[in-house]
Design a protein around this motif. Structure first.
Motif, PDB file in Angstrom:
ATOM      1  N   THR A 228      -3.927   6.972  -7.117  1.00 42.33           N
ATOM      2  CA  THR A 228      -3.539   5.620  -6.700  1.00 42.33           C
ATOM      3  C   THR A 228      -4.786   4.732  -6.662  1.00 42.33           C
ATOM      4  OG1 THR A 228      -3.793   6.194  -4.342  1.00 42.33           O
ATOM      5  CG2 THR A 228      -1.608   6.469  -5.327  1.00 42.33           C
TER       6      THR A 228
ATOM      7  N   GLN B 185      -4.293  -1.588   1.763  1.00 43.74           N
ATOM      8  CA  GLN B 185      -4.133  -2.770   0.924  1.00 43.74           C
ATOM      9  C   GLN B 185      -3.243  -2.434  -0.275  1.00 43.74           C
ATOM     10  OE1 GLN B 185      -7.833  -4.828   0.053  1.00 43.74           O
ATOM     11  NE2 GLN B 185      -8.769  -4.109   1.963  1.00 43.74           N
TER      12      GLN B 185
ATOM     13  N   SER C 267      -6.436   0.857  -5.778  1.00 46.95           N
ATOM     14  CA  SER C 267      -6.106  -0.178  -4.794  1.00 46.95           C
ATOM     15  C   SER C 267      -7.110  -1.321  -4.754  1.00 46.95           C
ATOM     16  CB  SER C 267      -6.011   0.467  -3.404  1.00 46.95           C
ATOM     17  OG  SER C 267      -5.874  -0.492  -2.385  1.00 46.95           O
TER      18      SER C 267
ATOM     19  N   HIS D  91      -2.609   3.419   0.842  1.00 45.93           N
ATOM     20  CA  HIS D  91      -3.720   2.516   1.141  1.00 45.93           C
ATOM     21  C   HIS D  91      -3.264   1.464   2.137  1.00 45.93           C
ATOM     22  CE1 HIS D  91      -6.202   3.921  -2.343  1.00 45.93           C
ATOM     23  NE2 HIS D  91      -5.007   4.158  -2.858  1.00 45.93           N
TER      24      HIS D  91
ATOM     25  N   VAL E 226      -1.526  -1.421  -3.705  1.00 44.57           N
ATOM     26  CA  VAL E 226      -1.773  -0.421  -4.742  1.00 44.57           C
ATOM     27  C   VAL E 226      -1.522  -1.081  -6.098  1.00 44.57           C
ATOM     28  CG1 VAL E 226      -1.146   1.829  -5.678  1.00 44.57           C
ATOM     29  CG2 VAL E 226      -1.082   1.453  -3.202  1.00 44.57           C
ATOM     30  N   TYR E 227      -2.561  -1.096  -6.939  1.00 47.74           N
ATOM     31  CA  TYR E 227      -2.458  -1.729  -8.250  1.00 47.74           C
ATOM     32  C   TYR E 227      -1.860  -0.804  -9.293  1.00 47.74           C
ATOM     33  CZ  TYR E 227      -5.425  -5.826  -7.251  1.00 47.74           C
ATOM     34  OH  TYR E 227      -5.934  -7.002  -6.795  1.00 47.74           O
TER      35      TYR E 227
ATOM     36  N   GLY F  58       0.792  -1.226   0.000  1.00 53.50           N
ATOM     37  CA  GLY F  58       0.000   0.000   0.000  1.00 53.50           C
ATOM     38  C   GLY F  58       0.822   1.273   0.000  1.00 53.50           C
TER      39      GLY F  58
END
Length: 541
Positions: A218, A202, A220, A200, A204-205, A162
């Motif tokens: 960002t 969780q 997520s 985040h 981060v994509y 994250g």
């Protein structure tokens, strides 16, 4: 190689490797020596390329296409390549990742290329020399995405934990400013981290910068996208985009910075204004949406999906139909909720109705076993007064048979509740208590059984109505989708990435089974460099 849905589910981490970063590339003659193409044999031409493409982007200067991917999550080196999209020739290759490359970004001047891979490394390449300027391993776990600022002075990298790191591409490295390296020793001089953002909780994509470079987005797994004013002394969250019901895989800014598009595993694309207000929802994909891209003029959004398709959405029409789409989706969601609620309640209601019916039958049998013998006595008394009356004899025989049957039924149905102490006690009271009280108990049991059956019917009717409304809403949703989007199909597997050429006349898509495909846009979408197998199949037809 077999790539089925089960494998995709088990390897969730790699499912995230679908969304390319917006990238720019201006290539001069020296950055792409002619001998590069000569070094490659015909088998590496775009049409015959057979390795995964998980990220890609076009050069805004000359439509050169940059791709990233590999052949497996681990054990085999990842690929970073530059192609001539028009001719389909390979221009350059870059090495350094030990596994699949997830993301690639190129500076506006075309001199610097940044990649991130499953191996957790971020590599900064010099395009001209094709050598790594820095190999970075600062994230805990894999690094999902990279993006370079429009001025080329900084880049962002997104982590599994994250965290987003902002790196300085201009200043000389200062080792004292570097956090401890969690992974292997760096293979080239490090760069300076100027900002660390715990974006985040969780993973981060995806990360993306706005056109003016002032805003960082960002995306997520926490189902949100956040906008950051990252240049402040302490980066500040300026907006939180909420509305997706599953992980957000991609986020992109339009060229003029007025709109933001997001793609999610909830099968939808959402359109937002620059402040984070939701404008429209684009639905039509049948599976997770892996990637989105704006056309240069902002009039079209391209999206890719696990449903083996690419869609081209008319943004103006999507805005006009936004209210109708929203109402249709609300109808769909509300009725899906109603159908599920009725389904959840039907099972217990049916069980309760069955039990109520059995109890009613048991009480009825006991009451009958007490009532019918009394009626038999009355018939027998009458027969004593009218001997040899055939009608009364027949009535006596019938009453006797009924009484015997009721006594037998009462015994059987009472035995069925031997494990239920409370109800068995109640049956005993009904058997031994005043007949009038027992008949009242029968009436109450009959009503409960009747009400239970009615409830089952009501729930069944509710589910039937909700399911009908769901079918209607889905049909309307698909109708609206067809109005808004053209669909490019014919893929053999999930499509991971998409990008428009600088002039908006081409799109490129990346996947596993179909690898790299380029299409010319117009009234019809035409593939420029189909694979030899596809060409042969077309000729046979």
């Amino acid at each position: 190689m077999t790539w089925n849905r089960t494998f995709l589910t088990l390897t969730t981490a790699f499912l995230l490797a679908c969304c390319p970063v917006a990238m720019t590339f201006a290539q001069d003659e020296e950055a792409a020596p002619a001998e590069d193409a000569a070094e490659e044999d015909a088998g590496t031409a775009l049409a015959k390329y057979d390795r995964w493409v998980t990220s890609l982007g076009f050069s805004p200067a000359n439509n050169m296409l940059v791709t990233a991917g590999g052949q497996s999550l681990q054990y085999r080196p990842g690929d970073v390549k530059i192609w001539d999209a028009t001719s389909g020739n390979l221009v350059a290759s870059f090495e350094g990742h030990s596994s699949n490359v997830w993301s690639v970004a190129i500076s506006a001047d075309g001199k610097t290329l940044v990649t991130s891979g499953y191996d957790g490394k971020v590599i900064v390449f010099d395009v001209e020399s094709k050598k790594a300027k820095a190999t970075l391993a600062k994230h805990k776990g894999w690094c999902r995405s990279v993006a370079i600022t429009p001025d080329g002075k900084h880049f962002a990298s997104a982590g599994e934990d994250g965290t987003v790191l902002i790196w300085d591409l201009t200043a000389a490295p200062q080792a004292t400013e570097q956090p401890p390296t969690p992974g292997d020793a760096e293979e080239a001089p490090a760069l300076n981290i100027v900002k660390t953002i715990k974006a985040h909780e969780q993973a981060v994509y995806q990360v993306a910068f706005s056109r003016d470079g002032k805003t960082l987005a960002t995306a997520s797994t926490d189902k949100t996208v956040k906008l950051w004013s990252w240049q402040e002394a302490e980066p500040k969250e300026t907006a939180k985009l909420e509305g997706h019901s599953d992980a957000v895989w991609d986020v992109k800014f339009s060229a003029d910075g007025s709109q933001i598009a997001t793609a999610s595993a909830d099968r939808s694309i959402k359109l937002w204004d620059a402040a984070g207000k939701e404008l429209a929802t684009l639905v039509g994909h049948k599976d997770w949406v892996s990637n989105v891209a704006f056309s240069p003029d902002g009039k079209t959004i391209a999206s890719t999906s696990h449903d083996r398709s690419t869609k081209l959405w008319n943004v103006e029409l999507a805005m006009k139909l936004a209210a109708e789409v929203k109402a249709t989706l609300t109808k769909l969601t509300d009725n899906q909720t109603a159908s599920q609620k009725a389904t959840d309640e039907l099972g217990p209601a049916q069980t309760a109705a069955d039990q109520a019916q059995k109890k009613s039958e048991a009480i009825t049998a006991i009451v009958d076993s007490r009532r019918l013998p009394e009626e038999l006595k009355q018939v027998e008394a009458a027969l004593l007064l009218a001997k040899d009356n055939q009608i009364l004899k027949e009535a006596r025989d019938a009453a006797k048979a009924a009484a015997e049957a009721a006594t037998k039924a009462a015994a059987e149905k009472t035995k069925a509740f031997e494990g239920d102490k409370d109800f068995s006690a109640k049956l005993k009271t009904i058997t031994e208590g005043p007949l009038a009280d027992s008949q009242k108990e029968k009436q109450a049991a009959d009503k409960m059984a009747s009400d239970s059956v009615a409830k089952v019917k009501t729930l069944t009717d509710q589910k039937t109505a909700a399911d009908k409304a769901i079918t209607e809403a889905k049909a309307k949703r698909d109708e609206l989708s067809e109005q808004q989007a053209k669909t490019v199909s014919g893929y053999k597997g999930s499509v991971w990435s998409v990008a428009f050429s600088n002039d908006g006349k081409l799109i490129a898509t990346g996947s596993h089974k179909d690898t790299l495909r380029i299409f010319a846009l117009g009234d019809e979408v035409q593939e420029l460099h189909p694979s030899p197998a596809e060409e042969d199949a077309a000729e046979e037809e």
